[in-house]
Write an enzyme that holds these catalytic residues in place. Structure first.
Site, PDB file in Angstrom:
ATOM      1  N   MET A  93       0.815  -1.218   0.000  1.00 13.53           N
ATOM      2  CA  MET A  93       0.000   0.000   0.000  1.00 13.53           C
ATOM      3  C   MET A  93       0.849   1.269   0.000  1.00 13.53           C
ATOM      4  SD  MET A  93      -2.813  -1.492  -0.212  1.00 13.53           S
ATOM      5  CE  MET A  93      -3.693  -2.983   0.233  1.00 13.53           C
ATOM      6  N   LEU A  96       5.115   4.487  -5.067  1.00 17.85           N
ATOM      7  CA  LEU A  96       6.552   4.770  -5.142  1.00 17.85           C
ATOM      8  C   LEU A  96       6.839   5.860  -6.171  1.00 17.85           C
ATOM      9  CD1 LEU A  96       7.728   1.098  -4.848  1.00 17.85           C
ATOM     10  CD2 LEU A  96       8.044   2.880  -3.148  1.00 17.85           C
ATOM     11  N   HIS A 112      -4.095  -5.395  -8.635  1.00 17.02           N
ATOM     12  CA  HIS A 112      -5.110  -4.429  -8.203  1.00 17.02           C
ATOM     13  C   HIS A 112      -6.465  -5.129  -8.187  1.00 17.02           C
ATOM     14  CE1 HIS A 112      -6.971  -0.591  -7.442  1.00 17.02           C
ATOM     15  NE2 HIS A 112      -7.889  -0.890  -8.347  1.00 17.02           N
ATOM     16  N   ASP A 153      -1.455   2.921 -10.663  1.00 20.29           N
ATOM     17  CA  ASP A 153      -2.340   1.964 -11.354  1.00 20.29           C
ATOM     18  C   ASP A 153      -2.426   2.227 -12.861  1.00 20.29           C
ATOM     19  OD1 ASP A 153      -2.907   0.663  -8.946  1.00 20.29           O
ATOM     20  OD2 ASP A 153      -4.691   1.871  -8.563  1.00 20.29           O
ATOM     21  N   GLU A 181     -11.374 -15.966  -6.912  1.00 13.98           N
ATOM     22  CA  GLU A 181     -11.642 -16.286  -8.322  1.00 13.98           C
ATOM     23  C   GLU A 181     -10.689 -15.584  -9.279  1.00 13.98           C
ATOM     24  OE1 GLU A 181     -15.740 -15.655  -9.379  1.00 13.98           O
ATOM     25  OE2 GLU A 181     -16.467 -16.924  -7.756  1.00 13.98           O
ATOM     26  N   ALA A 182     -10.108 -14.467  -8.852  1.00 13.46           N
ATOM     27  CA  ALA A 182      -9.294 -13.699  -9.798  1.00 13.46           C
ATOM     28  C   ALA A 182      -7.848 -13.489  -9.327  1.00 13.46           C
ATOM     29  CB  ALA A 182      -9.962 -12.361 -10.095  1.00 13.46           C
ATOM     30  N   GLU A 183      -7.662 -12.812  -8.192  1.00 17.15           N
ATOM     31  CA  GLU A 183      -6.298 -12.428  -7.802  1.00 17.15           C
ATOM     32  C   GLU A 183      -5.358 -13.625  -7.650  1.00 17.15           C
ATOM     33  OE1 GLU A 183      -5.918  -9.459  -4.680  1.00 17.15           O
ATOM     34  OE2 GLU A 183      -8.009  -8.939  -4.906  1.00 17.15           O
TER      35      GLU A 183
HETATM   36  C1  GAR Z   1      -5.504  -7.519  -2.248  1.00 12.31           C
HETATM   37  O1  GAR Z   1      -6.878  -7.551  -2.496  1.00 12.31           O
HETATM   38  C2  GAR Z   1      -4.807  -6.651  -3.279  1.00 12.31           C
HETATM   39  O2  GAR Z   1      -5.356  -6.760  -4.559  1.00 12.31           O
HETATM   40  C3  GAR Z   1      -5.035  -5.284  -2.708  1.00 12.31           C
HETATM   41  O3  GAR Z   1      -4.857  -5.446  -1.321  1.00 12.31           O
HETATM   42  C4  GAR Z   1      -5.205  -6.788  -0.940  1.00 12.31           C
HETATM   43  C5  GAR Z   1      -4.055  -7.408  -0.172  1.00 12.31           C
HETATM   44  O4  GAR Z   1      -4.394  -8.669   0.349  1.00 12.31           O
HETATM   45  N1  GAR Z   1      -4.134  -4.331  -3.276  1.00 12.31           N
HETATM   46  C6  GAR Z   1      -4.464  -3.056  -3.494  1.00 12.31           C
HETATM   47  O5  GAR Z   1      -5.535  -2.583  -3.194  1.00 12.31           O
HETATM   48  C7  GAR Z   1      -3.374  -2.227  -4.152  1.00 12.31           C
HETATM   49  N2  GAR Z   1      -3.890  -0.979  -4.623  1.00 12.31           N
HETATM   50  P1  GAR Z   1      -3.286  -9.747   0.729  1.00 12.31           P
HETATM   51  O6  GAR Z   1      -2.273  -9.053   1.646  1.00 12.31           O
HETATM   52  O7  GAR Z   1      -4.055 -10.805   1.448  1.00 12.31           O
HETATM   53  O8  GAR Z   1      -2.640 -10.253  -0.531  1.00 12.31           O
END
Ligand code: GAR
Length: 202
Positions: A93, A96, A112, A153, A181-183
């Site tokens: 978060m 940079l 994202h 982004d 389902e996605a990340e």
């Molecule tokens: C995730 O959903 C990721 O996509 C989001 O933070 C979460 C982290 O979860 N990232 C952002 O919002 C970046 N702008 P995690 O620590 O369990 O992977």
């Protein structure tokens, strides 16, 4: 096979880090190896996950280095000290600077939790993204993996996957479904894709 040396940068729970490690253990990332985790706070649960897999971790705490330029210099020196070739932001978060990004041009990717260019840019992170999706009433959301540039982004898209929004979703249930389902699907795939591509550039 030589493996691209990967650092994963996280701020919190690290479920995306976990998804990358799971893929690695399953042999799905043959061109890369996660050798380092960097967290920007000492309480990040991802540090416990890293320890479980005997992956080295470093904390560059925002409270200890409140000045961004100084913090970035520390992170860069950690990267160089570990011969890192490829940086993955997995729930990191911090935005940079252009200087940091140019030091690793074409070698930093981010996950994202929405379909860029929707619900992205400054202020859209974590649960806030899913709150905005529900407030706007869109029926489809998803996740995007993209290269990191100096525009938040804004870098070229590598992979996307759509996820249905349900009538009874809360930000929390939607976040969970987008992750599952996605990340956790597209991030490990993108890590392998870029790790392999970077070897072709040698
Ligand atoms: C995730 O959903 C990721 O996509 C989001 O933070 C979460 C982290 O979860 N990232 C952002 O919002 C970046 N702008 P995690 O620590 O369990 O992977």
């Amino acid at each position: 096979m030589r493996k691209t040396r990967i650092a994963v940068l996280c701020s919190g729970g690290g479920t995306n880090f976990q998804a990358i490690v799971n893929a690695q253990e399953a042999g799905l990332i043959p061109h890369g190896e996660v050798v380092l985790v960097v967290a920007d706070n000492k309480d990040a649960y991802v540090l416990q996950r890293a320890a479980r897999y005997h992956i080295e971790s470093v904390v560059v705490d925002k409270r200890e280095f409140p000045d961004r330029a100084e913090r970035e210099e520390v992170i860069l020196s950690v990267m160089r000290g570990h011969d890192i070739e490829f940086i993955v932001f997995a729930g990191f978060m911090t935005i940079l600077s252009a200087d940091f990004v140019s030091a690793y041009e074409g070698r930093i990717i981010n996950i994202h939790p929405a379909l860029i260019p929707s619900f992205c840019g400054p202020g859209y992170y974590g649960l806030k993204v899913h709150e905005a999706v529900l407030a706007r009433g869109v029926k489809v959301t998803g996740a995007t993996v993209h290269y990191v540039t100096e525009v938040c982004d804004g870098g070229p898209v590598i992979a996307q996957k759509a996820v249905e929004v349900r009538e009874d979703d809360t930000p929390e249930t939607l976040q969970k479904r987008v992750m599952r389902e996605a990340e956790w699907v597209i991030l490990p795939e993108a890590v392998e894709l870029v790790a392999k591509k970077l070897q072709g550039e040698e």
